[in-house]
Design an enzyme around this catalytic site. Structure first.
Site, PDB file in Angstrom:
ATOM      1  CG  LEU A   8      59.829  10.091  29.222  1.00  0.00           C
ATOM      2  CD1 LEU A   8      59.570  11.596  29.145  1.00  0.00           C
ATOM      3  CD2 LEU A   8      60.593   9.611  27.992  1.00  0.00           C
ATOM      4  CB  CYS A  10      64.339   2.773  33.904  1.00  0.00           C
ATOM      5  SG  CYS A  10      63.715   1.111  34.130  1.00  0.00           S
ATOM      6  N   GLY A  11      64.146   4.440  37.245  1.00  0.00           N
ATOM      7  CA  GLY A  11      64.707   4.364  38.594  1.00  0.00           C
ATOM      8  C   GLY A  11      63.764   3.567  39.488  1.00  0.00           C
ATOM      9  CB  VAL A  13      58.676   5.484  40.322  1.00  0.00           C
ATOM     10  CG1 VAL A  13      57.229   5.385  39.849  1.00  0.00           C
ATOM     11  CG2 VAL A  13      58.734   6.087  41.726  1.00  0.00           C
ATOM     12  N   GLY A  14      60.121   3.951  37.979  1.00  0.00           N
ATOM     13  CA  GLY A  14      60.054   3.486  36.591  1.00  0.00           C
ATOM     14  C   GLY A  14      60.224   1.976  36.470  1.00  0.00           C
ATOM     15  CB  ILE A 135      46.789   8.162  49.208  1.00  0.00           C
ATOM     16  CG1 ILE A 135      47.702   7.603  50.299  1.00  0.00           C
ATOM     17  CG2 ILE A 135      45.392   8.444  49.749  1.00  0.00           C
ATOM     18  CD1 ILE A 135      47.954   8.577  51.447  1.00  0.00           C
ATOM     19  CE  LYS A 204      54.936  14.733  48.134  1.00  0.00           C
ATOM     20  NZ  LYS A 204      55.627  13.930  49.161  1.00  0.00           N
TER      21      LYS A 204
HETATM   22  N1  LIG Z   1      60.233   7.159  45.005  1.00  0.00           N
HETATM   23  C1  LIG Z   1      59.109   7.567  45.567  1.00  0.00           C
HETATM   24  O1  LIG Z   1      58.713   7.108  46.633  1.00  0.00           O
HETATM   25  C2  LIG Z   1      58.248   8.596  44.882  1.00  0.00           C
HETATM   26  C3  LIG Z   1      56.980   8.879  45.415  1.00  0.00           C
HETATM   27  C4  LIG Z   1      56.157   9.802  44.760  1.00  0.00           C
HETATM   28  C5  LIG Z   1      56.634  10.461  43.637  1.00  0.00           C
HETATM   29  N2  LIG Z   1      57.892  10.179  43.174  1.00  0.00           N
HETATM   30  C6  LIG Z   1      58.342  10.898  41.985  1.00  0.00           C
HETATM   31  O2  LIG Z   1      58.638   9.977  40.955  1.00  0.00           O
HETATM   32  C7  LIG Z   1      59.666  10.485  40.151  1.00  0.00           C
HETATM   33  C8  LIG Z   1      60.779   9.447  40.048  1.00  0.00           C
HETATM   34  O3  LIG Z   1      61.242   9.158  41.337  1.00  0.00           O
HETATM   35  P1  LIG Z   1      62.213   7.918  41.631  1.00  0.00           P
HETATM   36  O4  LIG Z   1      62.160   7.707  43.091  1.00  0.00           O
HETATM   37  O5  LIG Z   1      61.926   6.791  40.729  1.00  0.00           O
HETATM   38  O6  LIG Z   1      63.616   8.568  41.259  1.00  0.00           O
HETATM   39  P2  LIG Z   1      64.950   7.836  40.776  1.00  0.00           P
HETATM   40  O7  LIG Z   1      66.069   8.779  40.978  1.00  0.00           O
HETATM   41  O8  LIG Z   1      65.039   6.467  41.387  1.00  0.00           O
HETATM   42  O9  LIG Z   1      64.684   7.623  39.197  1.00  0.00           O
HETATM   43  C9  LIG Z   1      64.810   8.622  38.253  1.00  0.00           C
HETATM   44  C10 LIG Z   1      65.552   8.006  37.071  1.00  0.00           C
HETATM   45  O10 LIG Z   1      65.537   8.924  35.973  1.00  0.00           O
HETATM   46  C11 LIG Z   1      66.785   8.833  35.331  1.00  0.00           C
HETATM   47  N3  LIG Z   1      67.028  10.032  34.542  1.00  0.00           N
HETATM   48  C12 LIG Z   1      67.483  11.234  34.941  1.00  0.00           C
HETATM   49  N4  LIG Z   1      67.563  12.077  33.891  1.00  0.00           N
HETATM   50  C13 LIG Z   1      67.155  11.387  32.810  1.00  0.00           C
HETATM   51  C14 LIG Z   1      66.999  11.715  31.435  1.00  0.00           C
HETATM   52  N5  LIG Z   1      67.331  12.914  30.978  1.00  0.00           N
HETATM   53  N6  LIG Z   1      66.537  10.763  30.591  1.00  0.00           N
HETATM   54  C15 LIG Z   1      66.215   9.542  31.040  1.00  0.00           C
HETATM   55  N7  LIG Z   1      66.337   9.161  32.347  1.00  0.00           N
HETATM   56  C16 LIG Z   1      66.812  10.094  33.199  1.00  0.00           C
HETATM   57  C17 LIG Z   1      67.779   8.637  36.459  1.00  0.00           C
HETATM   58  O11 LIG Z   1      68.981   8.087  35.983  1.00  0.00           O
HETATM   59  C18 LIG Z   1      67.000   7.688  37.375  1.00  0.00           C
HETATM   60  O12 LIG Z   1      67.273   6.342  37.052  1.00  0.00           O
HETATM   61  C19 LIG Z   1      60.081  11.812  40.769  1.00  0.00           C
HETATM   62  O13 LIG Z   1      59.382  12.848  40.155  1.00  0.00           O
HETATM   63  C20 LIG Z   1      59.612  11.669  42.204  1.00  0.00           C
HETATM   64  O14 LIG Z   1      59.340  12.910  42.826  1.00  0.00           O
HETATM   65  C21 LIG Z   1      58.695   9.260  43.751  1.00  0.00           C
HETATM   66  N1  LIG Z   2      60.640  11.940  50.416  1.00  0.00           N
HETATM   67  C1  LIG Z   2      59.222  11.873  50.192  1.00  0.00           C
HETATM   68  C2  LIG Z   2      58.918  10.814  49.144  1.00  0.00           C
HETATM   69  C3  LIG Z   2      57.528  10.874  48.589  1.00  0.00           C
HETATM   70  O1  LIG Z   2      57.262  12.038  47.891  1.00  0.00           O
HETATM   71  C4  LIG Z   2      58.558  11.559  51.523  1.00  0.00           C
HETATM   72  O2  LIG Z   2      59.280  11.385  52.526  1.00  0.00           O
HETATM   73  O3  LIG Z   2      57.356  11.531  51.610  1.00  0.00           O
HETATM   74 NA    NA Z   3      48.265   9.998  45.212  1.00  0.00          NA
END
Ligand SMILES: NC(=O)c1ccc[n+]([C@@H]2O[C@H](COP(=O)([O-])OP(=O)(O)OC[C@H]3O[C@@H](n4cnc5c(N)ncnc54)[C@H](O)[C@@H]3O)[C@@H](O)[C@H]2O)c1
Ligand SMILES: N[C@@H](CCO)C(=O)O
Ligand code: NA
Length: 431
Positions: A8, A10-11, A13-14, A135, A204
């Protein structure tokens, strides 16, 4: 038979999760005991090239149908935010799927509900990526330390704020320019308020407190939160003069009587010899104090697509193995119910710098205010002379409410021209 995964989102992380599942398919299959296969990817809009190289037919905008599809075994949620992520995860769990998520906001707000639903359905929910990115921290707290008693967790869990404070300390940079640099490097959230006002770290902290103290009822709203927007160059200089560095810490601590816990996020002055003081740039680190284990430190990259995907993949392998073995962890089944005590009851130590007139009786009157509030002074020094004098005091430990009251009284003294800097001081638990 393959383990089928629904993704779910594909940003950042996905997309990295998709790449890694494809690139490491042989090793992952060997480690799990069955191939991992992406069965579908829910996105908001079709037709965008996400650089994943997967079959376009896997993409769908119907996440609700995807999470309940009979052939899906595991749902990986990397959309973020509360809704629709919560409903999708609950639907998946009710349909008997295991879940992996990186969603700290959701886990902090409603983790107890999600864990209870997973226990009731006999499936797993794993969320290592939600705190301190790559981590390994949550599973060590949950599993490796299950036989120990954790007394305190101190963590740098937000990369953006650590980056800003580090730039201010080492390069004398200002707050605004350091934030701009963090944004340009991709560390900050889209709206950096979540970082600089401590909301990200507070979420967190709630997750860490629940795991460390086996208490299910801590949410982000229970966390005392102060960000770094009011940290000044003067605070940084005061910290330097004391051999300290300013850090934004998430602190989860058992009360001395063991009957409650304190959970807070705020800037602190930390002695430079503390291991957390040497954590620079956007790195994260978490320092755990446990009764038998002693002091442990977990350190590494807390954000970024690939590091976060590493944690997601680790969870994916673990829940897939559990499914193959027909088992699940049942996390959260033992709830100590320890309440969170108010910040005023938390025992802290303050550093206070006062602009004063260098006249007879000033130090005596200041000391009297401390005494009237039951706060003991650990050390005091004076800088400057005449009208430009500054008194710098560090207290012994006292309830935060008594320390805050002391500062308020000092502010009202005629002889105190200004309270130049107030910040809590942290160190080792026994220091
Ligand atoms: N990026 C980081 O460094 C990081 C680190 C730790 C945790 N996270 C967590 O990982 C998760 C994703 O972060 P990210 O950085 O990939 O965010 P992102 O904004 O790059 O990706 C999220 C994706 O979800 C899509 N989306 C939104 N609503 C949707 C729906 N209803 N159905 C399907 N797709 C939908 C968006 O279009 C987007 O492409 C978040 O919970 C974030 O807190 C991210
Ligand atoms: N914005 C967050 C991303 C990771 O949760 C940070 O600076 O650590
Ligand atoms: Na961790």
């Amino acid at each position: 038979m393959a383990m089928k995964v629904a993704l779910l989102g594909c940003g950042v992380v996905g997309a990295e999760v998709v790449r890694l599942v494809d690139r490491q398919s042989a090793e992952l299959a060997a480690r799990v005991g069955a191939p991992l296969e992406i069965g579908g990817i829910a996105v908001r809009r079709l037709g965008r090239d996400r650089g994943t190289g997967v079959d376009p037919a896997l993409f769908t905008t119907d996440a609700t149908s995807l999470v309940t599809r009979p052939d899906i075994d595991v749902v990986v949620e990397v959309i973020g935010g509360i809704e629709p992520a919560r409903s999708l995860i609950l639907d998946a769990i009710k349909a008997g799927k295991s879940v992996v998520t990186a969603n700290k906001a959701l886990l902090a707000e409603d983790g107890a509900t999600l864990l209870a639903a997973a226990r009731a359905a006999g499936v797993d929910i794993y969320y290592e990526a939600s705190v301190a990115g790559a981590i390994p921290l949550l599973r060590p707290l949950r599993d490796s330390l299950a036989g120990d008693r954790v007394n305190r967790v101190l963590g740098i869990v937000n990369g953006t704020t650590n980056f800003i404070l580090d730039r201010m300390d080492t390069q004398g940079a200002g707050f605004a320019e350091s934030l701009e640099e963090a944004q340009a490097l991709g560390y900050a959230e889209a709206d950096p308020t979540a970082d600089v006002e401590g909301f990200d770290a507070a979420a967190k902290a709630a997750i860490l407190a629940r795991l460390a103290f086996h208490t299910q009822n801590v949410t982000a709203a229970d966390v005392h939160r102060e960000g770094i927007t009011e940290v000044t160059a003067g605070d940084i200089a005061s910290a330097k003069a004391m051999g300290c560095v300013v850090k934004l810490l998430a602190i989860c601590q058992r009360a001395a009587d063991g009957g409650s816990v304190g959970v807070r996020v705020h800037p602190v002055m930390l002695p430079r010899e503390h291991p957390l003081a040497s954590v620079t740039e956007a790195y994260n680190a978490v320092f755990v104090e446990a009764e038998s284990a002693g002091r442990l430190m977990f350190y590494g990259p807390g954000a970024g697509g690939a590091p976060t995907a590493s944690a997601v993949l680790g969870d994916l392998v673990a829940v897939a193995r559990n499914r193959l073995a027909g088992t699940s962890v049942g996390e959260g089944g033992h709830d100590t119910g320890l309440p969170v005590h108010p910040m005023g009851q938390t025992v802290t130590r303050y550093h206070i710098s006062l602009d004063v007139a260098d006249r007879p009786g000033v130090l005596a009157r200041v000391a009297e205010v401390f005494a009237e509030n039951g706060v003991s002074i650990k050390n005091v020094r004076q800088e400057g002379f005449g009208d430009d004098a500054q008194l710098v005091l560090v207290s012994h430990r006292a309830p935060d409410a008594a320390l805050a009251q002391t500062v308020e009284r000092l502010r009202r003294l005629d002889m105190v021209r200004a309270v130049a800097s107030v910040m809590r001081v942290e160190a080792f638990a026994d220091a």
